[in-house]
Design a protein around this motif. Structure first.
Motif, PDB file in Angstrom:
ATOM      1  N   GLY A 204       0.805  -1.211   0.000  1.00  0.00           N
ATOM      2  CA  GLY A 204       0.000   0.000   0.000  1.00  0.00           C
ATOM      3  C   GLY A 204       0.837   1.259   0.000  1.00  0.00           C
ATOM      4  N   ASP A 205       2.154   1.106  -0.292  1.00  0.00           N
ATOM      5  CA  ASP A 205       3.088   2.233  -0.337  1.00  0.00           C
ATOM      6  C   ASP A 205       3.120   3.009   0.972  1.00  0.00           C
ATOM      7  OD1 ASP A 205       3.475   1.381  -2.882  1.00  0.00           O
ATOM      8  OD2 ASP A 205       2.786   3.198  -3.886  1.00  0.00           O
ATOM      9  N   TYR A 206       3.006   2.285   2.081  1.00  0.00           N
ATOM     10  CA  TYR A 206       3.169   2.877   3.407  1.00  0.00           C
ATOM     11  C   TYR A 206       4.651   2.806   3.766  1.00  0.00           C
ATOM     12  CZ  TYR A 206       3.088   3.131   8.543  1.00  0.00           C
ATOM     13  OH  TYR A 206       3.348   3.449   9.855  1.00  0.00           O
ATOM     14  N   VAL A 207       5.230   3.961   4.123  1.00  0.00           N
ATOM     15  CA  VAL A 207       6.678   4.070   4.313  1.00  0.00           C
ATOM     16  C   VAL A 207       6.972   4.898   5.558  1.00  0.00           C
ATOM     17  CG1 VAL A 207       8.831   4.950   3.310  1.00  0.00           C
ATOM     18  CG2 VAL A 207       7.080   3.975   1.821  1.00  0.00           C
ATOM     19  N   HIS A 228      15.803  13.649  11.297  1.00  0.00           N
ATOM     20  CA  HIS A 228      14.905  13.929  10.169  1.00  0.00           C
ATOM     21  C   HIS A 228      14.179  12.644   9.786  1.00  0.00           C
ATOM     22  CE1 HIS A 228      16.621  17.918   9.314  1.00  0.00           C
ATOM     23  NE2 HIS A 228      17.791  17.363   9.526  1.00  0.00           N
ATOM     24  N   GLY A 229      13.045  12.805   9.127  1.00  0.00           N
ATOM     25  CA  GLY A 229      12.338  11.636   8.627  1.00  0.00           C
ATOM     26  C   GLY A 229      10.965  11.984   8.115  1.00  0.00           C
ATOM     27  N   TYR A 230      10.319  10.990   7.543  1.00  0.00           N
ATOM     28  CA  TYR A 230       8.975  11.194   7.005  1.00  0.00           C
ATOM     29  C   TYR A 230       8.223   9.880   6.977  1.00  0.00           C
ATOM     30  CZ  TYR A 230      11.028   9.533   2.553  1.00  0.00           C
ATOM     31  OH  TYR A 230      11.667   8.805   1.571  1.00  0.00           O
ATOM     32  N   ALA A 231       6.929  10.004   6.838  1.00  0.00           N
ATOM     33  CA  ALA A 231       6.058   8.866   6.547  1.00  0.00           C
ATOM     34  C   ALA A 231       5.325   9.154   5.246  1.00  0.00           C
ATOM     35  CB  ALA A 231       5.057   8.637   7.678  1.00  0.00           C
ATOM     36  N   VAL A 232       4.998   8.100   4.525  1.00  0.00           N
ATOM     37  CA  VAL A 232       4.106   8.195   3.379  1.00  0.00           C
ATOM     38  C   VAL A 232       2.882   7.347   3.709  1.00  0.00           C
ATOM     39  CG1 VAL A 232       3.792   7.818   0.910  1.00  0.00           C
ATOM     40  CG2 VAL A 232       6.059   8.475   1.793  1.00  0.00           C
ATOM     41  N   VAL A 233       1.722   8.005   3.759  1.00  0.00           N
ATOM     42  CA  VAL A 233       0.473   7.348   4.136  1.00  0.00           C
ATOM     43  C   VAL A 233      -0.597   7.731   3.131  1.00  0.00           C
ATOM     44  CG1 VAL A 233      -1.235   6.990   5.954  1.00  0.00           C
ATOM     45  CG2 VAL A 233       1.139   7.483   6.576  1.00  0.00           C
ATOM     46  N   ASP A 234      -1.152   6.724   2.451  1.00  0.00           N
ATOM     47  CA  ASP A 234      -2.206   6.975   1.457  1.00  0.00           C
ATOM     48  C   ASP A 234      -1.776   8.030   0.446  1.00  0.00           C
ATOM     49  OD1 ASP A 234      -3.868   5.122   2.726  1.00  0.00           O
ATOM     50  OD2 ASP A 234      -4.695   6.642   4.072  1.00  0.00           O
ATOM     51  N   GLY A 235      -0.523   7.937   0.024  1.00  0.00           N
ATOM     52  CA  GLY A 235      -0.006   8.848  -0.994  1.00  0.00           C
ATOM     53  C   GLY A 235       0.413  10.209  -0.488  1.00  0.00           C
ATOM     54  N   LYS A 236       0.288  10.460   0.815  1.00  0.00           N
ATOM     55  CA  LYS A 236       0.602  11.768   1.391  1.00  0.00           C
ATOM     56  C   LYS A 236       1.954  11.720   2.082  1.00  0.00           C
ATOM     57  CE  LYS A 236      -1.521  15.423   4.208  1.00  0.00           C
ATOM     58  NZ  LYS A 236      -2.709  15.766   5.041  1.00  0.00           N
ATOM     59  N   LEU A 237       2.812  12.693   1.779  1.00  0.00           N
ATOM     60  CA  LEU A 237       4.133  12.807   2.388  1.00  0.00           C
ATOM     61  C   LEU A 237       4.021  13.637   3.658  1.00  0.00           C
ATOM     62  CD1 LEU A 237       7.228  12.324   2.136  1.00  0.00           C
ATOM     63  CD2 LEU A 237       7.328  14.465   0.837  1.00  0.00           C
ATOM     64  N   LEU A 238       4.427  13.049   4.796  1.00  0.00           N
ATOM     65  CA  LEU A 238       4.267  13.679   6.106  1.00  0.00           C
ATOM     66  C   LEU A 238       5.619  13.752   6.802  1.00  0.00           C
ATOM     67  CD1 LEU A 238       1.128  11.604   7.180  1.00  0.00           C
ATOM     68  CD2 LEU A 238       1.120  13.990   6.417  1.00  0.00           C
ATOM     69  N   GLY A 239       6.102  14.958   7.020  1.00  0.00           N
ATOM     70  CA  GLY A 239       7.361  15.142   7.715  1.00  0.00           C
ATOM     71  C   GLY A 239       7.291  14.684   9.147  1.00  0.00           C
ATOM     72  N   GLY A 240       8.447  14.273   9.693  1.00  0.00           N
ATOM     73  CA  GLY A 240       8.512  13.806  11.069  1.00  0.00           C
ATOM     74  C   GLY A 240       8.853  14.920  12.032  1.00  0.00           C
ATOM     75  N   VAL A 241       8.291  14.852  13.247  1.00  0.00           N
ATOM     76  CA  VAL A 241       8.573  15.859  14.280  1.00  0.00           C
ATOM     77  C   VAL A 241       9.251  15.247  15.500  1.00  0.00           C
ATOM     78  CG1 VAL A 241       6.729  17.395  13.522  1.00  0.00           C
ATOM     79  CG2 VAL A 241       6.243  15.649  15.248  1.00  0.00           C
TER      80      VAL A 241
END
Length: 332
Positions: A204-207, A228-241
């Motif tokens: 499902g391209d969850y990263v 630094h980091g990120y998640a990809v959820v349902d096609g959305k790029l979400l930066g990490g905090v």
């Protein structure tokens, strides 16, 4: 923000031997327990580059247990970064910041023929419009990069890799997610920092992709500090905090990994990993690295795969730097 021009060399006019530009491309064949990579380091100030192509498929600390290793340290640097062919049999083409092609014909019937297509925009760790932890001040940005000036400019990009690889005459289809990167800046081989680079990819391209600093000299172990980091959820790029990472080691390699990662929307991603294959990686002679393919689990998914690298620069970690309790565990 990463643009088309960033596919070209970023060589400064006063370039010296410490300047480097790097590309990392990984690939997984989980059903065969195979992990492979192509790593390139371009040293414009010396006119030479490193190209490292490897495949591993089991847990070992002995480099000769790898399926395939082709490391060449003094290949002449190509004229153009966006398109080139090397005397070791590798051809590379970047058509956009999200699209790449690698072809390689090595030795003993070993080949790579892969297209890489990004599933999101390049994640520039120094762009505050992309990364919520980016720093506006250039000095602070370098200090907070996770790898010092080596990541003075750096982006990560999770890609879909498609094509085939052949390893010593046996061909395998490849269709996987892999998080790859590109960096440029001063990369001295003295004063490198201990750092960890880790990611997980699911159906499902969850990263989840992360960068950490750690300190093996601490008496309580290698406390990892999220950078630094990120998640990809349902096609959305979400930066990490924020993030918390616990790595239970067997020597310099992981036995189990527990990750808690908080994205910019406040969602906490909890993952547990275990090693599938690992080996000692020496991307620089000064910096052996515990390099692992991990199996990942998270709520509702048990089929994740990813990478953990933990770098131990020798000028720092030698001379009794590593705490005695930790050093005994490494030697066991």
């Amino acid at each position: 923000m990463i643009v088309q021009e960033d596919l070209k060399f970023h060589t400064p006019a006063d370039v010296d031997h410490q300047w480097a530009e790097t590309y990392w491309f990984g690939m997984y064949i989980p059903e065969e327990n195979i992990y492979g990579w192509v790593y390139m380091v371009f040293r414009a100030g010396t006119g030479a580059m490193l190209c490292d192509i490897e495949f591993i498929n089991r847990k070992s600390t002995f480099m000769c247990d790898a399926l395939y290793v082709d490391i060449q340290n003094h290949i002449p640097i190509p004229e153009k970064l966006e398109s080139f062919s090397l005397p070791n049999g590798l051809t590379f083409e970047a058509t956009s910041p999200r699209n790449y092609r690698i072809d390689y014909v090595g030795v003993d019937n070993t080949e790579i023929h892969l297209d890489f297509e990004g599933i999101h925009e390049p994640y520039d760790i120094h762009d505050p419009n992309i990364d919520p932890l980016a720093r506006a001040n250039s000095h602070e940005a370098v200090e907070n990069s996770g790898f010092g000036s080596s990541y003075a400019n750096h982006f990560d990009l999770t890609m879909r890799a498609r094509g085939t690889v052949s390893i010593r005459g046996k061909q395998y289809p490849v269709n996987c997610l892999a998080t790859n990167d590109h960096s440029w800046g001063p990369r001295p081989e003295r004063g490198m920092r201990m750092m960890a680079y880790m990611n997980a990819h699911f159906d499902g391209d969850y990263v989840v992709q992360t960068i950490w600093e750690f300190d093996a000299g601490r008496p309580d172990g290698e406390q990892h500090i999220f950078k630094h980091g990120y998640a990809v959820v349902d096609g959305k790029l979400l930066g990490g905090v924020a993030g918390e990472l616990t790595v239970h080691h067997d020597g310099i390699f992981p036995d189990t990994v527990d990750l808690s990662f908080t994205d910019v929307e406040g969602t906490v991603h909890k993952l547990t990993g275990r090693p599938l294959a690992h080996n000692n990686w020496v991307p620089y002679g000064c910096c052996p690295t515990g390099h692992t393919m991990l199996a990942w689990e998270t709520e509702g998914q048990t089929n994740g795969v990813g990478t953990l690298m933990e770098a131990y620069p020798m000028d720092t970690t030698t001379g009794g730097y590593i705490h005695d309790d930790i050093a005994r565990r490494y030697r066991s």
